[in-house]
Enzyme design. Structure first.
Site, mmCIF file in Angstrom:
data_model
loop_
_atom_site.group_PDB
_atom_site.id
_atom_site.type_symbol
_atom_site.label_atom_id
_atom_site.label_comp_id
_atom_site.label_asym_id
_atom_site.label_seq_id
_atom_site.Cartn_x
_atom_site.Cartn_y
_atom_site.Cartn_z
ATOM 1 N N ASP A 5 1.409 -22.134 -16.546
ATOM 2 C CA ASP A 5 2.307 -23.269 -17.088
ATOM 3 C C ASP A 5 2.986 -23.872 -15.724
ATOM 4 O O ASP A 5 4.131 -24.445 -15.754
ATOM 5 C CB ASP A 5 3.495 -22.863 -18.026
ATOM 6 C CG ASP A 5 4.010 -23.827 -18.776
ATOM 7 O OD1 ASP A 5 5.372 -23.932 -19.326
ATOM 8 O OD2 ASP A 5 3.448 -25.019 -18.887
ATOM 9 N N GLY B 22 23.515 -23.716 -19.716
ATOM 10 C CA GLY B 22 22.754 -24.619 -20.895
ATOM 11 C C GLY B 22 21.921 -24.165 -21.726
ATOM 12 O O GLY B 22 21.905 -22.639 -21.633
#
Length: 919
Positions: A143, A26
């Site tokens: 994050d 991807g």
């Protein structure tokens, strides 16, 4: 403005003299991810390559390479490994990553919406163990979000959570040059994903430390248990930041009433805006969470809840998606190659639909979902979708409304990020338009021979006439996928019993483009070939992929499918599933030909639905009955409707139970001599302290007769609400038999209820004041007596016997079967037939022969089941992850069986169908 990441590395390219690219998984705006193989030792890895357009930014390159340094500084089984780094000849840096199997926590929650207490504690404890190692190495992630927590299995088959993507990691002690580090974390810079950022991150304070990670993990824990983000993010980043800074914390128990007060106290501390009043270490965070939820942290870690279920419960799959970070960070690679992960659950969040975006990148349009990885069995975490499983292997729908739309979680940001964001929207919109156009391409489907309209006044006996053997699938619309004819040839060979001859066309198909479909079919056939030695009692004679909407050509967005259901109708096998490729989660059905190819485009058989879950097909005479639930909207509840022999709508949707609040109902339809019974579970009664089973009788025309009947009223034995769930119902003679799971934490027990039809209209009497005893209809017997967590009950009856199947949670669990004389509830015998078996299903043909199907060791397995026990097994296909229970139906020939199940294909969940012939 960042340009799109277009540069591709050709398949076969050798990186650093040792990693050969096998396919692209991807790509996003910052990086592309490839599957590769180390040519020296054969190890499969993931290669993450920075976009060529970003290599001119020293800051971006440094942030990209920081992931390698952070992983190198930490050794933990709960952090994804980065093995190596380097540069391509054109200067692009790349990382060599651990190739994982499973799905992200985000993907799990889009399937099951809310996790049970035990799964939440297990996942958070393991994440905290990984964070403790990172924090000890003076590294803060900065994050953390559900997309960056990956759910897989360890070598012993137990749930294992791994932390991904240290691209924003901050080193307390500068490494390799303090100046560069200082520039990357300068005062006033904002890094992270808005919904999970701590107040100090929002303020852009350069002194952000490890307690910012614990804040984010507190937000994630809240979302796991309630199905909602802590903050309402639909009004943009600025408003999200304002809430983080000043808004009062939400009350968890208002969204999930069974959360104890102790969790609210824990949550208030986890998200205390004063850094010094929060949990100070990851260990403290995890230990207090376990206590708050009434569990022992070490004991929870030893449990292995089903990944993706409600481990939860059965599951269908619906929504998939991922959320990117503000800097466009791309996630870690993962694979869905055969492994024993889990997946229960099925999603369509009421009120909100989380959806992936093309190529795993941000798209503000909630109608768009992300394009999963393009490699069979591979995926990346980060902005990534996929799915899972519950007791029956299905996937449960969300239990609570979600008020913020998916786009609410999309990050905003500074000007550059917005420009990139706008570009992605344009690209995604164009792809979606092409996709919609494809759906309108007409295909010639065989005319239906069934009459439409209402059913006859009596329930007809299913016909045993053989369907037309010459029925051929209509050709797919014009496509630029060159492998389709080769797959069709392989399917033809399989239908003729030529298993070895099917291998060549599938290899040719794979060589034509390395697409996920031929690769997955090839994997299935190779499994069957290993059993084709003349000694296996069954052989593979058909293989199909019912969904075809994405096969028009390259670039069509991929949307995960849910657990399929299969029934053999008058014209052949019909398969139903749910997906959201047209927007909301709807059920689709298609008739298959003798080669198991779709005879035409799939039909939306629940056009009125908003969040349809777990469709189930049963043949009744010359028609089919579809049972399903809708989890939200004005028609939330349990429904049934007639379908014709081609799987098209043949009658209006009939509401069996209207439940305005929505939820997970797991209905099961039982065919009676003069009509039907539908059994489901429901916990929406606010006056009740339990989730219970309900029953409603239907006429032969599917008309509800009388009001719903309450079958159980189970009483709490502790702080956790007891639940009677996942019923599997069948009528035999003068009684209704219901197998279900009774949850009284920490035990999950399998119970068999035998209810005389004469008593099927009588609700259980309410408990008298002060009584603490379960009220159960009919005669009830405990089938699984061991002190374990049992799951996935299913029942099927023949002329003189009934068979019960279920499984226990690993590592101590296994697949079990029991034999019941229909005149009693207590089994005559029970037996564990597969030490590591999961999600068994059972069906009985017209002659009374029973057949088992289950998953074991990454394989789909079948065996005969008789009064004397379980016969020798045959492995005929692969399965990746802990998928929902397969659906099984007999064919028309003696010993012919059809099975439909869910499997990973190129990183997304895809329904597959097989036919086996048994001696």
């Amino acid at each position: 403005m960042a340009l799109p990441n277009k540069a591709k590395i050709p398949v076969g390219t050798l990186l650093a003299g040792k990693h050969r690219i096998t396919r692209e998984i991807g790509r996003g705006g910052m990086a592309a991810v490839y599957e590769a193989e180390n040519i020296d030792i054969g190890k499969r890895v993931a290669i993450k390559v920075l976009a060529q357009e970003l290599t001119t930014s020293a800051v971006v390159v440094e942030r990209f390479l920081r992931e390698a340094r952070a992983a190198a500084a930490i050794r933990s089984p709960f952090i994804c490994d980065v093995y190596d780094s380097g540069r391509l000849e054109d200067g692009r840096p790349f990382l060599v990553l651990e190739l994982l199997e499973g799905e992200s926590l985000y993907e799990r929650m889009t399937v099951v919406r809310t996790l049970d207490f035990e799964t939440t504690v297990v996942v958070m404890t393991q994440v905290c163990r990984g964070l403790a190692k990172a924090h000890a190495a003076s590294i803060v992630h900065r994050d953390l979000k559900p997309e960056n927590i990956f759910l897989t299995k360890d070598e012993e088959g137990r749930l294992c959570a791994k932390i991904l993507d240290f691209g924003l990691a901050k080193f307390y002690t500068p490494m390799d040059g303090g100046d560069k580090q200082a520039r990357l974390t300068r005062e006033g810079a904002v890094f992270g994903t808005p919904a999970y950022m701590s107040p100090e991150q929002v303020r852009g304070q350069g002194a952000v430390d490890h307690r910012a990670d614990l804040w984010a993990l507190g937000c994630i824990t809240f979302e796991c248990l309630t199905g909602r983000t802590v903050w309402q993010t639909d009004q943009g980043v600025a408003m999200t930041f304002a809430q983080i800074a000043n808004a009062p914390l939400p009350r968890p128990a208002e969204m999930r009433p069974d959360l104890p007060p102790s969790f609210t106290l824990w949550f208030d501390r986890a998200l205390n805006r004063s850094i010094e009043k929060r949990h100070q270490t990851a260990k403290e965070f995890a230990d207090e969470l376990a206590i708050a939820l009434g569990m022992n942290a070490s004991g929870a870690r030893g449990v292995e809840p089903a990944l993706g279920t409600p481990s939860l419960d059965d599951i269908p799959v619906e929504l998939r998606g991922g959320e990117p970070s503000l800097d466009g960070g791309f996630g870690i690679a993962r694979t869905s190659a055969p492994f024993s992960a889990s997946q229960p659950g099925h999603l369509s969040a009421p009120g909100v639909e989380r959806r992936p975006s093309p190529a795993g990148l941000p798209t503000p349009d909630p109608e768009l979902r992300s394009l999963p990885p393009q490699s069979p069995g591979l995926a990346f975490a980060g902005p990534q979708p996929t799915g899972p499983v519950g007791p029956g292997g299905e996937r449960p729908l969300p239990r609570h409304d979600v008020e913020e739309p998916l786009r609410a979680r999309r990050p905003g940001g500074w000007g550059r990020a917005l420009l990139v964001f706008g570009f992605l929207v344009a690209v995604g919109g164009a792809g979606y338009a092409s996709y919609k156009q494809f759906l309108q391409v007409p295909q010639d489907a065989p005319p239906s021979t069934a009459a439409s309209g209402t059913a006859s006044s009596t329930v007809p006996t299913p016909s045993t006439a053989e369907p037309t053997a010459t029925r051929i699938a209509s050709p797919p619309p014009t496509s630029d996928l060159p492998w389709i004819p080769h797959v069709a040839q392989a399917q033809k060979e399989l239908a003729q019993g030529n298993l070895k001859e099917a291998l060549g066309p599938l290899k040719e198909a794979y060589d034509k483009g390395a697409h996920g479909v031929p690769r997955t079919l090839l994997d299935h056939v190779q499994v069957a070939l290993k059993e084709a030695n003349g000694r296996a009692p069954c052989s593979l004679t058909g293989l199909g992929r019912p969904r075809t909407y994405d096969l028009v050509g390259r670039g069509v967005r991929l949307v995960a499918g849910s657990r399929p259901s299969i029934a053999f109708g008058p014209r052949g096998p019909v398969v139903a599933w749910t997906d959201a490729h047209e927007g909301s989660e709807h059920a689709y059905a298609v008739l298959l030909d003798n080669t198991l190819r779709a005879t035409g485009p799939a039909v939306d058989v629940t056009p009125e639905g908003a969040a349809v879950g777990r469709p189930d097909l049963k043949r009744v005479g010359d028609k089919l009955v579809l049972t399903y639930w809708d989890a939200k909207g004005p028609e939330a509840g349990v429904h049934v409707r007639w379908l014709d022999p081609d799987g098209r709508i043949a009658g209006p949707a009939v509401s069996v139970a209207s439940i305005p609040r929505g939820g997970n109902f797991w209905p099961s339809l039982a065919i009676a001599p003069d009509g039907f019974f539908v059994v489901w579970s429901d916990d929406t009664d606010m006056t009740s302290d339990s989730e219970d089973l309900f029953l409603r009788r239907l006429s032969s025309n599917l008309e509800p007769l009388g009001a719903p009947v309450r079958l159980t009223d189970v009483v709490p034995a502790g702080p956790v609400k007891p639940r009677a769930r996942f019923p599997s119902a069948v009528v035999h003679g003068d009684a209704l038999h219901i197998l279900f799971r009774l949850e009284r934490e920490p035990r999950h027990m399998i119970q068999h209820m035998r209810l005389p039809l004469a008593d099927a209209d009588k609700s259980v009497e309410p408990a008298r004041r002060g009584e603490r005893v379960d009220r159960l209809a009919g005669e009830v017997a405990m089938v699984e007596a061991e002190k374990t967590r049992s799951d996935g009950p299913a029942i099927a009856c023949g002329a003189e016997s009934c068979y019960l199947v279920w499984h226990g949670d690993p590592p101590t669990g296994s697949a079990s079967a029991a034999y019941v004389d229909p005149s009693a509830a207590q089994p005559l015998w029970r037996k564990k037939f597969a030490k590591h078996g999961m999600h068994p299903a059972v069906a009985v043909d017209a002659e009374g022969h029973a057949q088992l199907f289950w998953y074991e060791g990454g394989r789909v397995v079948t065996a005969a089941l008789t009064r004397d026990g379980v016969g020798p097994p045959t492995r005929f296909a692969r399965v990746t992850g802990d998928q929902p229970m397969p659906s099984v139906t007999p064919g028309t020939k003696p010993g012919e069986w059809y099975a439909a199940w869910l499997d990973y294909e190129a990183g997304h969940l895809e329904p597959y169908v097989a036919r086996v012939q048994c001696r």
